[in-house]
Design an enzyme around this catalytic site. Structure first.
Site, PDB file in Angstrom:
ATOM      1  N   HIS A 123     -35.502  11.150 -21.830  1.00 54.51           N
ATOM      2  CA  HIS A 123     -36.929  11.347 -22.087  1.00 54.51           C
ATOM      3  C   HIS A 123     -37.545  12.441 -21.229  1.00 54.51           C
ATOM      4  O   HIS A 123     -38.625  12.935 -21.529  1.00 54.51           O
ATOM      5  CB  HIS A 123     -37.708  10.032 -21.937  1.00 54.51           C
ATOM      6  CG  HIS A 123     -37.900   9.540 -20.549  1.00 54.51           C
ATOM      7  ND1 HIS A 123     -37.096   8.577 -19.982  1.00 54.51           N
ATOM      8  CD2 HIS A 123     -38.819   9.851 -19.607  1.00 54.51           C
ATOM      9  CE1 HIS A 123     -37.525   8.330 -18.753  1.00 54.51           C
ATOM     10  NE2 HIS A 123     -38.567   9.088 -18.501  1.00 54.51           N
TER      11      HIS A 123
ATOM     12  N   ASP B 154     -30.739   6.613 -22.435  1.00 50.71           N
ATOM     13  CA  ASP B 154     -31.749   7.462 -21.802  1.00 50.71           C
ATOM     14  C   ASP B 154     -31.130   8.370 -20.743  1.00 50.71           C
ATOM     15  O   ASP B 154     -31.689   8.571 -19.666  1.00 50.71           O
ATOM     16  CB  ASP B 154     -32.879   6.619 -21.195  1.00 50.71           C
ATOM     17  CG  ASP B 154     -34.110   7.460 -20.866  1.00 50.71           C
ATOM     18  OD1 ASP B 154     -34.285   8.505 -21.519  1.00 50.71           O
ATOM     19  OD2 ASP B 154     -34.879   7.080 -19.969  1.00 50.71           O
TER      20      ASP B 154
ATOM     21  N   GLY C 220     -42.762  11.093 -12.496  1.00 50.05           N
ATOM     22  CA  GLY C 220     -42.097  12.217 -11.834  1.00 50.05           C
ATOM     23  C   GLY C 220     -40.771  11.828 -11.245  1.00 50.05           C
ATOM     24  O   GLY C 220     -39.902  12.673 -11.034  1.00 50.05           O
ATOM     25  N   ASN C 221     -40.573  10.524 -10.964  1.00 46.24           N
ATOM     26  CA  ASN C 221     -39.291  10.041 -10.443  1.00 46.24           C
ATOM     27  C   ASN C 221     -38.218   9.947 -11.526  1.00 46.24           C
ATOM     28  O   ASN C 221     -37.024   9.862 -11.204  1.00 46.24           O
ATOM     29  CB  ASN C 221     -39.437   8.655  -9.813  1.00 46.24           C
ATOM     30  CG  ASN C 221     -39.844   8.689  -8.362  1.00 46.24           C
ATOM     31  OD1 ASN C 221     -40.917   8.225  -7.988  1.00 46.24           O
ATOM     32  ND2 ASN C 221     -38.974   9.240  -7.509  1.00 46.24           N
ATOM     33  N   SER C 222     -38.614   9.915 -12.778  1.00 49.39           N
ATOM     34  CA  SER C 222     -37.640   9.740 -13.854  1.00 49.39           C
ATOM     35  C   SER C 222     -36.528  10.784 -13.768  1.00 49.39           C
ATOM     36  O   SER C 222     -36.784  11.984 -13.667  1.00 49.39           O
ATOM     37  CB  SER C 222     -38.325   9.850 -15.214  1.00 49.39           C
ATOM     38  OG  SER C 222     -39.058   8.705 -15.507  1.00 49.39           O
TER      39      SER C 222
ATOM     40  N   LEU D 111     -18.262  -3.936 -31.081  1.00 48.77           N
ATOM     41  CA  LEU D 111     -17.601  -5.189 -31.454  1.00 48.77           C
ATOM     42  C   LEU D 111     -17.679  -5.406 -32.959  1.00 48.77           C
ATOM     43  O   LEU D 111     -16.792  -6.016 -33.552  1.00 48.77           O
ATOM     44  CB  LEU D 111     -18.275  -6.377 -30.759  1.00 48.77           C
ATOM     45  CG  LEU D 111     -17.862  -6.714 -29.334  1.00 48.77           C
ATOM     46  CD1 LEU D 111     -18.693  -7.888 -28.829  1.00 48.77           C
ATOM     47  CD2 LEU D 111     -16.377  -7.041 -29.254  1.00 48.77           C
ATOM     48  N   GLY D 112     -18.756  -4.940 -33.557  1.00 48.57           N
ATOM     49  CA  GLY D 112     -18.963  -5.163 -34.979  1.00 48.57           C
ATOM     50  C   GLY D 112     -19.573  -6.511 -35.274  1.00 48.57           C
ATOM     51  O   GLY D 112     -19.196  -7.168 -36.255  1.00 48.57           O
ATOM     52  N   VAL D 113     -20.502  -6.952 -34.425  1.00 47.63           N
ATOM     53  CA  VAL D 113     -21.172  -8.229 -34.651  1.00 47.63           C
ATOM     54  C   VAL D 113     -22.680  -8.033 -34.613  1.00 47.63           C
ATOM     55  O   VAL D 113     -23.191  -7.128 -33.970  1.00 47.63           O
ATOM     56  CB  VAL D 113     -20.789  -9.287 -33.585  1.00 47.63           C
ATOM     57  CG1 VAL D 113     -19.292  -9.517 -33.562  1.00 47.63           C
ATOM     58  CG2 VAL D 113     -21.296  -8.899 -32.197  1.00 47.63           C
TER      59      VAL D 113
END
Length: 509
Positions: free
Chosen positions: A139, A169, A248-250, A305-307
């Site tokens: 982001h 992210d 700003g920390n992201s 996994l397909g679940v």
């Protein structure tokens, strides 16, 4: 009208491997988008302040800070805030506030051009190799036409965006330099609740800021990635810390007292958009896997996994499922299997609807966040030992993970479909609509991926694509025929939700 259960289970879809157990509301509160990053914030119902721990590790903090600060950078995101804001509930405004002062349900707003020398957003990043690879949040870089990286010594570079993954992210950038300071990844599985940590980044425009705290929880799912709408299979198992984190920390570093990277700071829980005691970081092990995939393959390799499944730790979800299906499933620990995707590896391995997954490769699965990171850190073709209960008895099955198309091999960018490369799918425009609006051709854009080539030129869901490279398009197959194997510049003629016609282009990935 959607059923109650469907409202409470947005992430229990066929083939899902990841998700969140708590769905929050995200908001951004700020006064100037040029002095804050595009951070995500979870609105909390608990407004009490949780202060930082400041007692006693002394020189260890100094050592860690000296190691970390030179390796944490500022990332400036330059972009045109164009007509990429259409939807019944504008995603950009949902997180960051409406800069036009209007309501959230407006379909479209006029195009706004940010000054060329002013970034649209600021965030942080971490240098992870001496030759200039930098990890950050997706982001932080989303929608950028240009990315500038500024080191702690004020040297500036234009960065190349190597790749992104909205599902975690995470993004990977590259600058052309050698001999840079960098951080080593730590094994985030070994971090402990109560352990001292430092958060390093550029909050509120304050470069190279260091804050201290402890790890207050592990394996948090807060619903932020599924809530933003662009993560198709979100993986949330955040490290929670009370080290102060602000806009700003992201993309900045969460490190241990040795200065080793244990997480990438991504979000906070707050009632006002600023620090109130809880921050969240993507675990280093998951982040490292993502950037290794991007570097090696150009895309993220994700095993499934397909679940489809339900988190048994979520009492409301279980109650809604019981009402919907007239069942009597008990809340508790583990993940309940509600169904299977086509070509499911789990089903082929012997799992059945109603089984409760309790372990993966010996690690406890208490909720959906545990399962999401356990499977999300694997690749197609990997084999995992899945422990589950059926009718009160313990069982173990070896499951070969597959990709969403049922394959067990890794893929590169060359293996991607046209839709995957440009970041959108297309549905035919019905003849009645064509007649009413005087169009001879057209397809409707769907599932436009954040940061994709289509998104960069301002296309969002439900825009009408009339022509590509001067040729009319009326179906997904038409788009694929024009662009399959094409290597040059792509010209797209499209109509926005106000009926305005644009022609814009990008270079085919």
């Amino acid at each position: 009208m959607k059923s109650t259960f469907k409202k409470l289970l947005p992430f229990a879809v066929v083939g899902v491997i990841s998700g969140a157990t708590t769905v929050g509301v995200q908001q951004y509160i700020g006064h100037d988008s040029t002095t804050s990053d595009q951070s995500y914030f979870t609105k909390s119902t608990n407004a009490s302040f949780v202060g930082m721990n400041t007692a006693g590790v002394g020189d260890d903090f100094v050592k860690a800070a000296k190691t970390t600060v030179p390796a944490v950078v500022t990332i400036k995101n330059y972009q045109t805030r164009a007509s990429s804001r259409a939807s019944e509930q504008d995603i950009f405004d949902f997180f960051f506030g409406d800069p036009f002062g209007g309501g959230r349900n407006q379909r479209q707003r006029p195009q706004q051009q940010a000054p060329e020398n002013m970034p649209s957003g600021l965030g942080s990043g971490v240098i992870i190799s001496p030759d200039g690879y930098i990890i950050s949040n997706n982001h932080v870089v989303a929608g950028a036409n240009k990315l500038e990286v500024v080191l702690s010594n004020k040297k500036s570079y234009i960065a190349t965006l190597v790749g992104t993954d909205p599902n975690t992210d995470i993004s990977l950038l590259k600058i052309e330099e050698k001999g840079l300071p960098y951080l080593n990844f730590a094994n985030s599985d070994n971090v402990e609740v109560g352990q001292w940590v430092l958060a390093v980044g550029n909050p509120l425009g304050l470069n190279s800021t260091v804050t201290a705290g402890i790890i207050s929880a592990k394996g948090r799912g807060i619903g932020i990635l599924s809530g933003q709408g662009k993560a198709t299979n979100p993986i949330e198992s955040f490290i929670q810390t009370d080290a102060a984190i602000n806009p700003g920390n992201s993309g900045g570093a969460l490190v241990n007292v040795n200065g080793d990277l244990i997480g990438i700071n991504s979000a906070i829980s707050s009632t006002n958009g600023y620090y109130q005691g809880y921050g969240f970081a993507v675990p280093a092990n998951l982040a490292r896997k993502i950037i290794e995939d991007i570097k090696k393959f150009g895309i993220v390799q994700r095993g499934f996994l397909g679940v489809s499944s339900m988190d048994l730790s979520n009492d409301q979800l279980v109650a809604a499922y019981n009402r919907e299906n007239k069942t009597n499933i008990k809340s508790g620990s583990g993940v309940y299997v509600t169904g299977f995707s086509e070509n499911s590896g789990a089903q082929d391995a012997g799992l059945k609807k109603g089984d409760v997954i309790t372990k993966v490769d010996g690690s406890d699965i208490t909720d959906f966040a545990d399962l999401s990171v356990a499977i999300g850190s694997k690749r197609p073709g990997d084999k995992v030992q899945v422990s589950f209960t059926r009718n009160g008895k313990d069982n173990v099955a070896t499951v070969t993970l597959r990709d969403q198309k049922g394959g067990t091999s890794t893929r590169t960018k060359a293996d991607l479909s046209v839709s995957e490369k440009i970041g959108a799918e297309f549905e035919p425009l019905n003849d009645k609509f064509k007649t009413e609006y005087g169009l001879n051709s057209g397809v409707v854009s769907k599932n436009v991926t954040e940061g994709s080539e289509m998104a960069k030129i301002g296309i969002v869901d439900d825009y009408i694509i009339i022509e590509i490279n001067g040729k009319p398009v009326n179906s997904q197959k038409d788009v694929e025929k024009i662009l399959d194997g094409y290597k040059g510049n792509v010209q797209v003629k499209f109509v926005d939700n106000y009926g305005r016609i644009y022609t814009k282009g990008f270079k085919m990935p």
